[in-house]
Design a protein around this motif. Structure first.
Motif, PDB file in Angstrom:
ATOM      1  N   ASP A  52       0.814  -1.202   0.000  1.00  7.08           N
ATOM      2  CA  ASP A  52       0.000   0.000   0.000  1.00  7.08           C
ATOM      3  C   ASP A  52       0.851   1.256   0.000  1.00  7.08           C
ATOM      4  O   ASP A  52       0.460   2.284   0.527  1.00  7.08           O
TER       5      ASP A  52
ATOM      6  N   ASP B 212       9.920  -1.389   6.233  1.00  5.60           N
ATOM      7  CA  ASP B 212      10.540  -1.633   4.932  1.00  5.60           C
ATOM      8  C   ASP B 212      12.046  -1.819   5.095  1.00  5.60           C
ATOM      9  O   ASP B 212      12.653  -2.690   4.475  1.00  5.60           O
TER      10      ASP B 212
ATOM     11  N   ARG C 238      13.542  -2.844   7.785  1.00  8.74           N
ATOM     12  CA  ARG C 238      13.784  -4.138   8.441  1.00  8.74           C
ATOM     13  C   ARG C 238      13.605  -5.287   7.470  1.00  8.74           C
ATOM     14  O   ARG C 238      14.323  -6.283   7.523  1.00  8.74           O
TER      15      ARG C 238
ATOM     16  N   MET D 239      12.608  13.064   5.793  1.00  4.84           N
ATOM     17  CA  MET D 239      12.777  12.059   6.830  1.00  4.84           C
ATOM     18  C   MET D 239      14.254  11.749   7.052  1.00  4.84           C
ATOM     19  O   MET D 239      14.699  11.540   8.168  1.00  4.84           O
ATOM     20  N   GLN D 240      14.990  11.724   5.944  1.00  6.74           N
ATOM     21  CA  GLN D 240      16.424  11.426   6.059  1.00  6.74           C
ATOM     22  C   GLN D 240      17.111  12.515   6.866  1.00  6.74           C
ATOM     23  O   GLN D 240      17.988  12.253   7.665  1.00  6.74           O
TER      24      GLN D 240
ATOM     25  N   ALA E 100      16.354  12.044  10.435  1.00  3.89           N
ATOM     26  CA  ALA E 100      17.131  10.909  10.932  1.00  3.89           C
ATOM     27  C   ALA E 100      18.601  11.296  11.129  1.00  3.89           C
ATOM     28  O   ALA E 100      19.244  10.860  12.069  1.00  3.89           O
TER      29      ALA E 100
ATOM     30  N   ILE F 221      12.197   5.691  16.224  1.00  2.00           N
ATOM     31  CA  ILE F 221      11.105   6.138  15.348  1.00  2.00           C
ATOM     32  C   ILE F 221      11.317   5.645  13.915  1.00  2.00           C
ATOM     33  O   ILE F 221      10.378   5.231  13.244  1.00  2.00           O
ATOM     34  N   PHE F 222      12.576   5.655  13.466  1.00  2.00           N
ATOM     35  CA  PHE F 222      12.805   5.301  12.063  1.00  2.00           C
ATOM     36  C   PHE F 222      13.083   3.821  11.823  1.00  2.00           C
ATOM     37  O   PHE F 222      13.058   3.371  10.684  1.00  2.00           O
ATOM     38  N   THR F 223      13.398   3.064  12.887  1.00  2.00           N
ATOM     39  CA  THR F 223      13.571   1.633  12.633  1.00  2.00           C
ATOM     40  C   THR F 223      12.385   0.837  13.160  1.00  2.00           C
ATOM     41  O   THR F 223      12.011  -0.158  12.577  1.00  2.00           O
ATOM     42  N   ASN F 224      11.800   1.315  14.239  1.00  2.00           N
ATOM     43  CA  ASN F 224      10.738   0.513  14.838  1.00  2.00           C
ATOM     44  C   ASN F 224       9.671   1.383  15.505  1.00  2.00           C
ATOM     45  O   ASN F 224       9.482   1.342  16.709  1.00  2.00           O
ATOM     46  N   PRO F 225       8.940   2.171  14.707  1.00  2.00           N
ATOM     47  CA  PRO F 225       7.915   3.040  15.289  1.00  2.00           C
ATOM     48  C   PRO F 225       6.799   2.200  15.927  1.00  2.00           C
ATOM     49  O   PRO F 225       6.520   1.097  15.467  1.00  2.00           O
TER      50      PRO F 225
ATOM     51  N   GLN G 154       4.373   4.667  11.283  1.00  2.00           N
ATOM     52  CA  GLN G 154       4.892   3.687  10.331  1.00  2.00           C
ATOM     53  C   GLN G 154       4.428   4.022   8.908  1.00  2.00           C
ATOM     54  O   GLN G 154       5.217   4.054   7.964  1.00  2.00           O
TER      55      GLN G 154
ATOM     56  N   ILE H 287       6.231   7.387   7.600  1.00  2.00           N
ATOM     57  CA  ILE H 287       7.662   7.379   7.288  1.00  2.00           C
ATOM     58  C   ILE H 287       8.022   6.362   6.218  1.00  2.00           C
ATOM     59  O   ILE H 287       9.067   6.469   5.597  1.00  2.00           O
ATOM     60  N   THR H 288       7.162   5.376   5.994  1.00  2.00           N
ATOM     61  CA  THR H 288       7.475   4.411   4.945  1.00  2.00           C
ATOM     62  C   THR H 288       6.800   4.782   3.627  1.00  2.00           C
ATOM     63  O   THR H 288       6.892   4.056   2.651  1.00  2.00           O
ATOM     64  N   GLY H 289       6.100   5.921   3.624  1.00  2.74           N
ATOM     65  CA  GLY H 289       5.488   6.378   2.370  1.00  2.74           C
ATOM     66  C   GLY H 289       4.214   5.664   2.013  1.00  2.74           C
ATOM     67  O   GLY H 289       3.961   5.360   0.853  1.00  2.74           O
ATOM     68  N   ARG H 290       3.396   5.354   3.018  1.00  2.00           N
ATOM     69  CA  ARG H 290       2.156   4.625   2.736  1.00  2.00           C
ATOM     70  C   ARG H 290       0.921   5.504   2.708  1.00  2.00           C
ATOM     71  O   ARG H 290      -0.135   5.076   2.314  1.00  2.00           O
TER      72      ARG H 290
END
Lengths: 231, 259
Positions: A3, A80, A82, B214-215, B218, B241-245, B251, B254-257
């Protein structure tokens, strides 16, 4: 998982997962063929396993470069990130499993040219157990099933126990009949390699746990003693 | 200087902060602590309230018609919205750097000297020179401009202008520096220079930065706060926040969803 605002990113992530699935399936087939070649003293099948390892290595290369590309171009975050970092790790684990399967096949060729002196049944049983664990952890990977992965993680101890039993049997065999030393030594290495494959399956379970929830499995890694001493 | 404060002391404390712009409820009961000497990144989609929150800290929202701020915001325990507070003094303690570099149409020297002059921070010309030079040095700009201090600040490149604005902000020795997307108009090299600067400055200043990258968040911050639709959704160590929100919204963002 599918998504993202940018659809091609979804496609790339699922492509990564599908190469891993293909590679895992291949390593699983390599291992079970190698075990079968050992059990049935099948030279031809052993040769095929040895030749097949190159394909597993190729897939590992493909995954490594694809994952690096994703890291560079997508700058992934959170799940993503991970997923991709986990894929790098899992690919490495599967590649090692492929190597051990090929080594098993090479030793099978040697054993096939020796008289059938040392019993292989124990080693085959150990291998079957490890095959099951490998299959389960790869299924867990495809189904993103963390419970199943944790069960594999917890079962590595069984592998260690069985390995120790095989170790003892082979030592006794060699003590009784020094004519079996060559064959039994090869079987010892085979057993050790299979036990290692169990460890790699456990590592995959850990990597999967990290991919899904971002942490290592809770508690101390279940670990039997694997120095071959009686439990 | 807050470098003298023990690290982790709460510098700015927001409790139940609400902001209305007319009928629009732009910020909804935000509780957030900003610690002395940290770089706090505020992220979130456009219109999420991150800039609104930033602008509460030095009362920039006072300048917006129909803006109403309620709740409690303190700087070192003092109420920022207390009637007795002198807003000009507050803004000397809480400086700001904007998205677009906005040097005054004056010389490079006068841009930096402006704040110290109006706040009477220098007793004589020598002291003023000292402040200007030190500020330009701290902003990593001195080497590039020391031979042309009399030239106009607007003649510098975009990246240099932004560092000039940072020099101007630190010339009055603020305690907190607010940055509202300070690199969005800069190229990657100029951005890297500003980021390097942020890294050096946070030893002496507390920095709050709003960024859409975001970069960047980070790279420069120790903690990150994620806002969405006027609410603070999650705040935590930047790495976490950026590896395991922990929140699905974080989530997703930051992952572009979603966006």
């Amino acid at each position: 998982m599918n998504d993202h605002t940018v659809k091609s990113y979804d496609d790339e992530l699922s492509h990564l997962t599908s190469i891993i699935a293909r590679m895992g399936g291949m390593a699983e087939a390599q291992l079970s063929s190698a075990v079968q070649a050992l059990a049935t003293r099948d030279d031809e099948l052993a040769q095929r396993v040895i030749a097949g390892d190159a394909r597993v290595d190729e897939l590992d290369q493909e995954i490594q470069s694809f994952a690096v590309r994703l890291l560079a171009l997508r700058q992934p975050m959170a799940q993503d990130l991970r997923l991709i970092v986990g894929a790098l790790g899992i690919s490495g684990e599967i590649e090692r499993i492929g190597d051990y399967a090929a080594n098993l096949a090479k030793r099978t060729l040697v054993l096939n040219h020796l008289p059938a002196s040392a019993p292989v049944a124990g080693v085959v049983r150990l291998a079957e157990l490890v095959c099951t664990l490998l299959k389960d952890v790869l299924d867990a990977y495809l189904e993103r099933d963390i419970e199943k992965a944790t069960r594999v993680w917890n079962r590595d101890e069984e592998v260690d126990a069985l390995y120790n039993a095989v170790f003892q049997t082979l030592i006794e065999q060699m003590t009784e009949d020094s004519g079996t030393i060559t064959a039994a030594t090869h079987l010892l290495f085979i057993a050790k390699n299979i036990e290692r494959i169990g460890d790699h399956a456990t590592n995959i379970a850990e990597a999967l746990h990290y991919q899904i929830v971002g942490t290592q499995p809770a508690g101390k890694r279940p670990k039997g003693n694997t120095v071959g001493a009686p439990q | 200087m807050n470098a003298l404060l023990p690290l982790g002391t709460i510098k700015v404390k927001a409790q139940g902060v609400n902001v209305h712009y007319g009928d629009k409820h732009a910020l909804q009961s935000v509780d957030l602590d900003i610690r002395a000497g940290e770089v706090m990144a505020l992220i979130g989609p456009s219109g999420c309230g991150k800039s609104t929150f930033l602008r509460c800290i030095n009362r920039m929202n006072d300048l917006v018609d129909g803006a109403r701020v309620t709740g409690s915001l303190t700087l070192d325990g003092e109420d920022i919205y207390d009637r007795a507070i002198d807003v000009v003094q507050l803004r000397a303690r809480v400086g700001m750097v904007f998205q677009k570099p906005n040097p005054f149409p004056k010389s490079i020297y006068d841009n930096v000297a402006y704040g110290p002059r109006i706040h009477g921070l220098a007793r004589d010309q020598a002291e003023l020179d000292e402040i200007v030079m030190t500020s330009l040095e701290k902003a990593g700009l001195l080497a590039e401009v020391k031979d042309r201090l009399a030239e106009s600040g607007t003649g510098l490149s975009g990246g240099q202008q932004q560092r000039l604005c940072i020099a101007r902000a630190i010339a009055v020795s603020p305690e907190v520096i607010l940055m509202d997307e300070p690199c969005s108009a800069l190229d990657p090299i100029a951005t890297a220079k500003v980021e390097e600067l942020i890294d050096e400055l946070h030893e002496n200043f507390t920095i709050v930065i709003v960024t859409h990258s975001m970069q960047q968040a980070a790279r420069v911050s120790q903690r990150t706060a994620f806002f969405h639709l006027g609410k603070l959704i999650e705040v935590g160590d930047t790495e976490q926040i950026f590896t395991n929100p922990q929140q699905p919204l974080t989530q997703g963002y930051i992952t572009g969803r979603f966006g």
